[in-house]
Motif scaffolding. Structure first.
Motif, PDB file in Angstrom:
ATOM      1  N   ILE A 157      84.298  41.883  15.086  1.00  0.00           N
ATOM      2  CA  ILE A 157      84.918  42.110  13.781  1.00  0.00           C
ATOM      3  C   ILE A 157      85.095  43.615  13.572  1.00  0.00           C
ATOM      4  N   PRO A 158      86.278  44.058  13.166  1.00  0.00           N
ATOM      5  CA  PRO A 158      86.498  45.501  12.994  1.00  0.00           C
ATOM      6  C   PRO A 158      85.535  46.106  11.976  1.00  0.00           C
ATOM      7  N   GLY A 159      84.926  47.214  12.374  1.00  0.00           N
ATOM      8  CA  GLY A 159      84.002  47.909  11.487  1.00  0.00           C
ATOM      9  C   GLY A 159      82.570  47.441  11.570  1.00  0.00           C
ATOM     10  N   VAL A 160      82.300  46.393  12.346  1.00  0.00           N
ATOM     11  CA  VAL A 160      80.933  45.878  12.472  1.00  0.00           C
ATOM     12  C   VAL A 160      80.288  46.447  13.730  1.00  0.00           C
ATOM     13  N   GLY A 161      79.204  47.182  13.533  1.00  0.00           N
ATOM     14  CA  GLY A 161      78.432  47.704  14.645  1.00  0.00           C
ATOM     15  C   GLY A 161      77.114  46.970  14.772  1.00  0.00           C
ATOM     16  N   PRO A 162      76.257  47.411  15.680  1.00  0.00           N
ATOM     17  CA  PRO A 162      74.987  46.711  15.905  1.00  0.00           C
ATOM     18  C   PRO A 162      74.107  46.590  14.667  1.00  0.00           C
ATOM     19  N   LYS A 163      74.024  47.642  13.848  1.00  0.00           N
ATOM     20  CA  LYS A 163      73.141  47.560  12.677  1.00  0.00           C
ATOM     21  C   LYS A 163      73.631  46.515  11.686  1.00  0.00           C
ATOM     22  N   VAL A 164      74.923  46.520  11.392  1.00  0.00           N
ATOM     23  CA  VAL A 164      75.475  45.544  10.447  1.00  0.00           C
ATOM     24  C   VAL A 164      75.317  44.127  10.990  1.00  0.00           C
ATOM     25  N   ALA A 165      75.599  43.949  12.273  1.00  0.00           N
ATOM     26  CA  ALA A 165      75.448  42.620  12.879  1.00  0.00           C
ATOM     27  C   ALA A 165      74.010  42.131  12.764  1.00  0.00           C
ATOM     28  N   ASP A 166      73.062  43.007  13.052  1.00  0.00           N
ATOM     29  CA  ASP A 166      71.657  42.598  13.012  1.00  0.00           C
ATOM     30  C   ASP A 166      71.158  42.393  11.581  1.00  0.00           C
ATOM     31  N   LEU A 167      71.661  43.172  10.640  1.00  0.00           N
ATOM     32  CA  LEU A 167      71.324  42.925   9.236  1.00  0.00           C
ATOM     33  C   LEU A 167      71.767  41.527   8.817  1.00  0.00           C
ATOM     34  N   TYR A 168      72.992  41.204   9.156  1.00  0.00           N
ATOM     35  CA  TYR A 168      73.522  39.883   8.817  1.00  0.00           C
ATOM     36  C   TYR A 168      72.674  38.782   9.455  1.00  0.00           C
ATOM     37  N   LEU A 169      72.368  38.937  10.726  1.00  0.00           N
ATOM     38  CA  LEU A 169      71.591  37.914  11.424  1.00  0.00           C
ATOM     39  C   LEU A 169      70.191  37.777  10.831  1.00  0.00           C
ATOM     40  N   LEU A 170      69.545  38.905  10.567  1.00  0.00           N
ATOM     41  CA  LEU A 170      68.185  38.865  10.029  1.00  0.00           C
ATOM     42  C   LEU A 170      68.148  38.145   8.688  1.00  0.00           C
ATOM     43  N   PHE A 171      69.076  38.498   7.801  1.00  0.00           N
ATOM     44  CA  PHE A 171      69.024  37.935   6.456  1.00  0.00           C
ATOM     45  C   PHE A 171      69.839  36.655   6.305  1.00  0.00           C
ATOM     46  N   THR A 172      70.212  36.076   7.464  1.00  0.00           N
ATOM     47  CA  THR A 172      70.659  34.683   7.481  1.00  0.00           C
ATOM     48  C   THR A 172      69.708  33.843   8.328  1.00  0.00           C
ATOM     49  N   GLY A 173      68.545  34.414   8.671  1.00  0.00           N
ATOM     50  CA  GLY A 173      67.478  33.611   9.236  1.00  0.00           C
ATOM     51  C   GLY A 173      67.077  33.854  10.671  1.00  0.00           C
ATOM     52  N   ASP A 174      67.693  34.828  11.359  1.00  0.00           N
ATOM     53  CA  ASP A 174      67.315  35.121  12.740  1.00  0.00           C
ATOM     54  C   ASP A 174      66.270  36.235  12.744  1.00  0.00           C
ATOM     55  N   ALA A 175      65.010  35.856  12.783  1.00  0.00           N
ATOM     56  CA  ALA A 175      63.929  36.831  12.659  1.00  0.00           C
ATOM     57  C   ALA A 175      63.754  37.699  13.897  1.00  0.00           C
ATOM     58  N   SER A 176      64.478  37.399  14.972  1.00  0.00           N
ATOM     59  CA  SER A 176      64.401  38.243  16.166  1.00  0.00           C
ATOM     60  C   SER A 176      65.391  39.408  16.110  1.00  0.00           C
ATOM     61  N   ALA A 177      66.279  39.415  15.120  1.00  0.00           N
ATOM     62  CA  ALA A 177      67.260  40.497  14.986  1.00  0.00           C
ATOM     63  C   ALA A 177      66.584  41.757  14.450  1.00  0.00           C
ATOM     64  N   VAL A 178      66.968  42.900  15.006  1.00  0.00           N
ATOM     65  CA  VAL A 178      66.339  44.171  14.627  1.00  0.00           C
ATOM     66  C   VAL A 178      67.416  45.167  14.191  1.00  0.00           C
ATOM     67  N   PRO A 179      67.664  45.318  12.900  1.00  0.00           N
ATOM     68  CA  PRO A 179      68.620  46.341  12.460  1.00  0.00           C
ATOM     69  C   PRO A 179      68.022  47.735  12.665  1.00  0.00           C
ATOM     70  N   VAL A 180      68.607  48.497  13.551  1.00  0.00           N
ATOM     71  CA  VAL A 180      68.088  49.838  13.834  1.00  0.00           C
ATOM     72  C   VAL A 180      68.784  50.827  12.903  1.00  0.00           C
ATOM     73  N   ASP A 181      68.058  51.231  11.866  1.00  0.00           N
ATOM     74  CA  ASP A 181      68.571  52.224  10.924  1.00  0.00           C
ATOM     75  C   ASP A 181      67.678  53.457  10.981  1.00  0.00           C
ATOM     76  N   LYS A 182      67.953  54.416  10.113  1.00  0.00           N
ATOM     77  CA  LYS A 182      67.186  55.666  10.150  1.00  0.00           C
ATOM     78  C   LYS A 182      65.714  55.427   9.831  1.00  0.00           C
ATOM     79  N   HIS A 183      65.429  54.432   9.003  1.00  0.00           N
ATOM     80  CA  HIS A 183      64.041  54.143   8.645  1.00  0.00           C
ATOM     81  C   HIS A 183      63.275  53.607   9.852  1.00  0.00           C
ATOM     82  N   PHE A 184      63.898  52.706  10.585  1.00  0.00           N
ATOM     83  CA  PHE A 184      63.252  52.156  11.774  1.00  0.00           C
ATOM     84  C   PHE A 184      63.110  53.226  12.850  1.00  0.00           C
ATOM     85  N   MET A 185      64.108  54.073  12.989  1.00  0.00           N
ATOM     86  CA  MET A 185      64.032  55.156  13.971  1.00  0.00           C
ATOM     87  C   MET A 185      62.839  56.072  13.677  1.00  0.00           C
TER      88      MET A 185
END
Length: 251
Positions: A157-185
């Motif tokens: 999807i245009p404009g979707v990178g790894p962090k956005v994809a993982d945010l979506y997955l995590l908060f739709t129930g995939d607990a193995s998804a890891v959104p890598v943002d500045k806080h996690f870094m």
């Protein structure tokens, strides 16, 4: 913050809720009027982090257990089954902006006017002039066309990178998804996890387990060493990095 507040604070479901006194009530999407504290999904109680401690690599187990001892009976993962489209809107808008200042304001303005994704695509430019809102219509049209089923689909999807994809997955129930943002870094090295942010060009071609960058990518290393605790750990480290403290236990 109490345990419900700690669970909701990092979650994209917060965009669907309204604070009414001491309660958080569903304002948008399915099941309007529902008190978040009464629902196992919105409250995060559906997810028990202690169930997955056996998946944690021995290299990081001690540090993870310290997080579990402090937050394991308190912080869950808040999700809202049936609201995946609205969660995508929220995830997309998080790019390079303040979630609790801008994203909550933008989503409230959009969802108050329509909850249909095709109509939200038309409305987005009228809500503000940020690049996130300007790019949202194309992303929503692609989302509606593709109806993504996994991370690979999302990354097309245009404009979707790894962090956005993982945010979506995590908060739709995939607990193995890891959104890598500045806080996690910033916080992941506390667990002994280091690495660089995921590279979209590689994420689009490889699963983490076979990616040539897996040894240097923080997302791949976290997924490998934390298993189905990965998303929960990221959520807790977000809270820690924000300097937010726990006040009471969830009953």
């Amino acid at each position: 913050m109490n345990c419900l507040e700690l669970t909701l604070y990092p979650s994209l479901t917060l965009t669907l809720l309204e604070r009414r006194g001491d309660s958080y009530v569903k304002a948008f999407g399915v099941r309007k009027g529902l008190d978040a504290s009464a629902d196992p999904y919105l409250s995060g109680r559906w997810y028990d982090p202690w169930r997955y401690v056996g998946e944690v690599d021995s290299d990081v187990e001690r540090a993870v257990r310290e997080l579990l001892d402090r937050y394991g009976d308190c912080v869950g993962i808040s999700i809202s089954p049936g609201d995946e489209g609205l969660i995508f809107v929220a995830a997309f808008l998080t790019q390079n902006t303040a979630y609790h200042t801008n994203v909550l304001r933008w989503t409230h303005a959009l969802f108050s006017r329509s909850e249909r994704l095709d109509e939200i695509a038309e409305l987005a430019p009228s809500v503000g002039n940020s690049y996130q809102l300007r790019r949202l219509p194309a992303a929503l049209r692609a989302y509606l066309s593709a109806r993504p089923k996994d991370r690979a689909d999302l990354l097309k999807i245009p404009g979707v990178g790894p962090k956005v994809a993982d945010l979506y997955l995590l908060f739709t129930g995939d607990a193995s998804a890891v959104p890598v943002d500045k806080h996690f870094m910033r916080q992941a090295p506390r667990l002994g996890l280091t690495g660089r942010p995921p590279d979209k060009s590689y994420c689009a071609r490889y699963d983490c387990a076979v990616c040539p960058l897996q040894s240097v990518c923080l997302r791949a290393r976290a997924a490998d060493k934390l298993g189905r605790l990965a998303g929960w750990v990221q959520t807790v480290l977000y809270i820690v990095d924000k300097g937010i403290t726990r006040e009471t236990r969830r009953s």
